[in-house]
Design a protein around this motif. Sequence first.
Motif, PDB file in Angstrom:
ATOM      1  N   ALA A 280     -22.207  53.631  99.771  1.00 16.36           N
ATOM      2  CA  ALA A 280     -23.462  53.003  99.903  1.00 16.36           C
ATOM      3  C   ALA A 280     -23.912  52.241  99.541  1.00 16.36           C
ATOM      4  CB  ALA A 280     -25.190  54.287 100.143  1.00 16.36           C
ATOM      5  N   LYS A 281     -23.587  52.067  97.959  1.00 17.33           N
ATOM      6  CA  LYS A 281     -23.653  50.707  97.109  1.00 17.33           C
ATOM      7  C   LYS A 281     -22.633  50.067  97.052  1.00 17.33           C
ATOM      8  CE  LYS A 281     -24.420  54.683  92.990  1.00 17.33           C
ATOM      9  NZ  LYS A 281     -23.813  55.248  92.465  1.00 17.33           N
ATOM     10  N   LEU A 282     -20.924  50.455  97.554  1.00 20.35           N
ATOM     11  CA  LEU A 282     -20.497  49.227  97.826  1.00 20.35           C
ATOM     12  C   LEU A 282     -21.394  48.882  99.027  1.00 20.35           C
ATOM     13  CD1 LEU A 282     -17.570  51.765  97.617  1.00 20.35           C
ATOM     14  CD2 LEU A 282     -17.930  49.370  96.259  1.00 20.35           C
ATOM     15  N   LEU A 283     -21.309  49.155 100.023  1.00 24.42           N
ATOM     16  CA  LEU A 283     -22.272  48.494 102.013  1.00 24.42           C
ATOM     17  C   LEU A 283     -23.660  47.633 101.004  1.00 24.42           C
ATOM     18  CD1 LEU A 283     -21.415  51.108 103.854  1.00 24.42           C
ATOM     19  CD2 LEU A 283     -20.458  49.073 103.337  1.00 24.42           C
ATOM     20  N   LEU A 284     -24.058  48.273 100.302  1.00 25.87           N
ATOM     21  CA  LEU A 284     -25.493  47.404  99.789  1.00 25.87           C
ATOM     22  C   LEU A 284     -25.540  45.944  98.926  1.00 25.87           C
ATOM     23  CD1 LEU A 284     -28.037  50.742 100.338  1.00 25.87           C
ATOM     24  CD2 LEU A 284     -27.531  49.181 101.910  1.00 25.87           C
ATOM     25  N   ALA A 285     -24.361  46.643  97.938  1.00 26.28           N
ATOM     26  CA  ALA A 285     -24.694  45.395  97.392  1.00 26.28           C
ATOM     27  C   ALA A 285     -23.978  44.236  97.788  1.00 26.28           C
ATOM     28  CB  ALA A 285     -23.252  46.226  95.737  1.00 26.28           C
ATOM     29  N   ASP A 286     -23.164  44.103  98.574  1.00 26.90           N
ATOM     30  CA  ASP A 286     -23.041  42.882  99.123  1.00 26.90           C
ATOM     31  C   ASP A 286     -23.821  42.084 100.114  1.00 26.90           C
ATOM     32  OD1 ASP A 286     -20.253  41.026  99.975  1.00 26.90           O
ATOM     33  OD2 ASP A 286     -20.736  41.897 102.133  1.00 26.90           O
ATOM     34  N   LEU A 287     -25.123  43.293 100.539  1.00 24.47           N
ATOM     35  CA  LEU A 287     -26.103  41.965 100.999  1.00 24.47           C
ATOM     36  C   LEU A 287     -26.757  41.611 100.084  1.00 24.47           C
ATOM     37  CD1 LEU A 287     -28.312  45.105 101.920  1.00 24.47           C
ATOM     38  CD2 LEU A 287     -26.284  44.077 103.710  1.00 24.47           C
ATOM     39  N   PRO A 288     -27.274  39.779 101.096  1.00 25.72           N
ATOM     40  CA  PRO A 288     -27.641  38.989 100.091  1.00 25.72           C
ATOM     41  C   PRO A 288     -29.022  39.497  99.339  1.00 25.72           C
ATOM     42  CG  PRO A 288     -27.576  38.232 102.706  1.00 25.72           C
ATOM     43  CD  PRO A 288     -27.254  39.830 102.401  1.00 25.72           C
ATOM     44  N   GLU A 289     -28.841  38.913  98.419  1.00 28.27           N
ATOM     45  CA  GLU A 289     -29.684  39.066  97.214  1.00 28.27           C
ATOM     46  C   GLU A 289     -31.621  39.185  97.951  1.00 28.27           C
ATOM     47  OE1 GLU A 289     -31.787  38.819  92.351  1.00 28.27           O
ATOM     48  OE2 GLU A 289     -30.152  37.063  93.795  1.00 28.27           O
ATOM     49  N   PRO A 290     -31.639  38.559  98.676  1.00 29.31           N
ATOM     50  CA  PRO A 290     -33.556  39.179  99.097  1.00 29.31           C
ATOM     51  C   PRO A 290     -33.326  40.192 100.459  1.00 29.31           C
ATOM     52  CG  PRO A 290     -33.300  36.580  99.906  1.00 29.31           C
ATOM     53  CD  PRO A 290     -31.916  36.991  99.103  1.00 29.31           C
ATOM     54  N   GLU A 291     -31.914  40.697 100.703  1.00 29.32           N
ATOM     55  CA  GLU A 291     -31.619  42.155 101.449  1.00 29.32           C
ATOM     56  C   GLU A 291     -31.825  43.224 100.692  1.00 29.32           C
ATOM     57  OE1 GLU A 291     -29.731  42.942 105.620  1.00 29.32           O
ATOM     58  OE2 GLU A 291     -29.396  41.593 105.314  1.00 29.32           O
ATOM     59  N   ARG A 292     -30.630  42.728  99.737  1.00 25.04           N
ATOM     60  CA  ARG A 292     -30.879  43.644  98.664  1.00 25.04           C
ATOM     61  C   ARG A 292     -32.460  44.076  97.826  1.00 25.04           C
ATOM     62  NH1 ARG A 292     -26.466  41.053  96.366  1.00 25.04           N
ATOM     63  NH2 ARG A 292     -27.904  41.325  93.674  1.00 25.04           N
ATOM     64  N   ARG A 293     -33.225  43.462  97.624  1.00 26.74           N
ATOM     65  CA  ARG A 293     -34.225  43.836  96.954  1.00 26.74           C
ATOM     66  C   ARG A 293     -35.167  44.587  98.414  1.00 26.74           C
ATOM     67  NH1 ARG A 293     -35.443  41.786  92.112  1.00 26.74           N
ATOM     68  NH2 ARG A 293     -33.915  40.539  91.305  1.00 26.74           N
ATOM     69  N   ALA A 294     -35.286  44.057  98.892  1.00 30.62           N
ATOM     70  CA  ALA A 294     -35.993  44.593 100.389  1.00 30.62           C
ATOM     71  C   ALA A 294     -35.579  45.793 100.987  1.00 30.62           C
ATOM     72  CB  ALA A 294     -35.902  43.517 101.998  1.00 30.62           C
ATOM     73  N   VAL A 295     -34.355  46.408 100.664  1.00 31.44           N
ATOM     74  CA  VAL A 295     -33.669  47.636 101.369  1.00 31.44           C
ATOM     75  C   VAL A 295     -34.240  48.428 100.119  1.00 31.44           C
ATOM     76  CG1 VAL A 295     -31.792  49.046 101.249  1.00 31.44           C
ATOM     77  CG2 VAL A 295     -31.324  46.734 102.731  1.00 31.44           C
ATOM     78  N   ALA A 296     -34.026  47.888  98.676  1.00 30.52           N
ATOM     79  CA  ALA A 296     -33.933  48.639  97.983  1.00 30.52           C
ATOM     80  C   ALA A 296     -35.867  49.464  97.473  1.00 30.52           C
ATOM     81  CB  ALA A 296     -33.576  48.112  96.017  1.00 30.52           C
ATOM     82  N   ALA A 297     -36.619  48.120  97.929  1.00 26.37           N
ATOM     83  CA  ALA A 297     -38.152  48.286  97.871  1.00 26.37           C
ATOM     84  C   ALA A 297     -38.643  50.076  98.604  1.00 26.37           C
ATOM     85  CB  ALA A 297     -39.049  46.933  98.301  1.00 26.37           C
ATOM     86  N   LYS A 298     -38.172  49.651 100.080  1.00 27.51           N
ATOM     87  CA  LYS A 298     -38.527  50.812 100.814  1.00 27.51           C
ATOM     88  C   LYS A 298     -37.673  52.436 100.617  1.00 27.51           C
ATOM     89  CE  LYS A 298     -38.497  46.709 104.527  1.00 27.51           C
ATOM     90  NZ  LYS A 298     -37.695  46.606 105.946  1.00 27.51           N
ATOM     91  N   LEU A 299     -36.111  52.161  99.648  1.00 28.61           N
ATOM     92  CA  LEU A 299     -35.837  53.496  99.886  1.00 28.61           C
ATOM     93  C   LEU A 299     -36.566  54.570  98.800  1.00 28.61           C
ATOM     94  CD1 LEU A 299     -31.977  52.084  99.479  1.00 28.61           C
ATOM     95  CD2 LEU A 299     -33.453  53.401 101.454  1.00 28.61           C
TER      96      LEU A 299
ATOM     97  N   LYS B 215     -30.381  47.546  90.029  1.00 26.03           N
ATOM     98  CA  LYS B 215     -29.004  47.250  88.592  1.00 26.03           C
ATOM     99  C   LYS B 215     -27.837  47.856  88.368  1.00 26.03           C
ATOM    100  CE  LYS B 215     -28.549  47.538  83.577  1.00 26.03           C
ATOM    101  NZ  LYS B 215     -29.484  48.194  82.170  1.00 26.03           N
ATOM    102  N   GLU B 216     -27.467  48.769  89.490  1.00 24.14           N
ATOM    103  CA  GLU B 216     -26.472  48.998  89.845  1.00 24.14           C
ATOM    104  C   GLU B 216     -25.869  48.879  90.669  1.00 24.14           C
ATOM    105  OE1 GLU B 216     -23.957  53.592  90.227  1.00 24.14           O
ATOM    106  OE2 GLU B 216     -26.335  53.488  89.896  1.00 24.14           O
ATOM    107  N   LEU B 217     -26.006  47.759  91.508  1.00 21.73           N
ATOM    108  CA  LEU B 217     -25.933  46.929  92.678  1.00 21.73           C
ATOM    109  C   LEU B 217     -25.293  46.222  92.175  1.00 21.73           C
ATOM    110  CD1 LEU B 217     -27.802  47.563  95.822  1.00 21.73           C
ATOM    111  CD2 LEU B 217     -26.391  49.188  95.494  1.00 21.73           C
ATOM    112  N   ALA B 218     -26.004  45.640  91.461  1.00 20.60           N
ATOM    113  CA  ALA B 218     -25.159  44.255  90.705  1.00 20.60           C
ATOM    114  C   ALA B 218     -24.111  44.616  89.804  1.00 20.60           C
ATOM    115  CB  ALA B 218     -26.625  43.277  89.722  1.00 20.60           C
ATOM    116  N   THR B 219     -24.042  46.064  89.754  1.00 19.37           N
ATOM    117  CA  THR B 219     -22.413  45.538  88.193  1.00 19.37           C
ATOM    118  C   THR B 219     -21.729  46.440  88.995  1.00 19.37           C
ATOM    119  OG1 THR B 219     -23.485  47.353  87.055  1.00 19.37           O
ATOM    120  CG2 THR B 219     -21.815  47.702  86.871  1.00 19.37           C
ATOM    121  N   VAL B 220     -22.227  46.755  90.693  1.00 20.16           N
ATOM    122  CA  VAL B 220     -21.137  46.956  91.851  1.00 20.16           C
ATOM    123  C   VAL B 220     -20.797  45.810  92.448  1.00 20.16           C
ATOM    124  CG1 VAL B 220     -20.201  48.180  94.455  1.00 20.16           C
ATOM    125  CG2 VAL B 220     -22.132  49.247  92.226  1.00 20.16           C
TER     126      VAL B 220
END
Length: 253
Positions: free
Chosen positions: A135-154, A172-177
Amino acid sequence: MSQTVDRALSILPLLARGPADLGQVADELGVHKSTALRLLRTLHEHGLVHRQQDQRYRLGARLFALAQEAVENLDVREIAHPYLAALNERIGHTVHLAVYEEGEVVYIDKVESRYPVRMYSRIGKPVAITVAAVAKLLLADLPEPERRAVAAKLDYPPYTPRSTPNAAAFLKELATVREQGWATDLGGHEESINCVGAPIRGADGRVVAAMSVSAPNVVVTAEELLTLLPQVRRTAEAISREYSGTAPTKDNG
């Protein structure tokens, strides 16, 4: 490959850089204009090249349609499975393949461990999205606005003391990944289970799937599992090459 076919195909990467006139095409190929014109007409008849009103040539719509159709018909599971099975044969641990669909990360393939202790994961079952390596690998590849939107809803369930606690920590972990190109879940979902994963990329470089190797502590320690990361990454890279069409021969390593 015949010289004629070779020359015709050489026109396509030239036009990928932008429209070109007959003279430019002839110069690039090192042929007479009459030869270049004959090749361009053949490509034009098949819709692979289009002649503009200014008499310059560009790539045709049919080429893009063929490329899109090819991508849509690619089955990443079918392509990946032999590589996953070969890795499982070498290391013995459970291997997973997952994709991101409609807000969920779902397992689409699994090769079972040879050890008596088995994973409860199932093909078609969503993963624990805030902790799983795939999941981290797949979500880390999303564009940053989408990453933030997904993270906020979880939601961030405290599966174990090592679970991701909130959106800020997750981002922070997604950025590292995203930077390092691999991911882990070291006791984040189940304290006794560890996992390492790597991304599978398409021809455009985007992550289309993620694979991982998982094992319980009673079989292998987290430190020992991490030593398998190079093999996991090589397998993911081999799948990526075949999926994107850049692998001349199959390499299950």
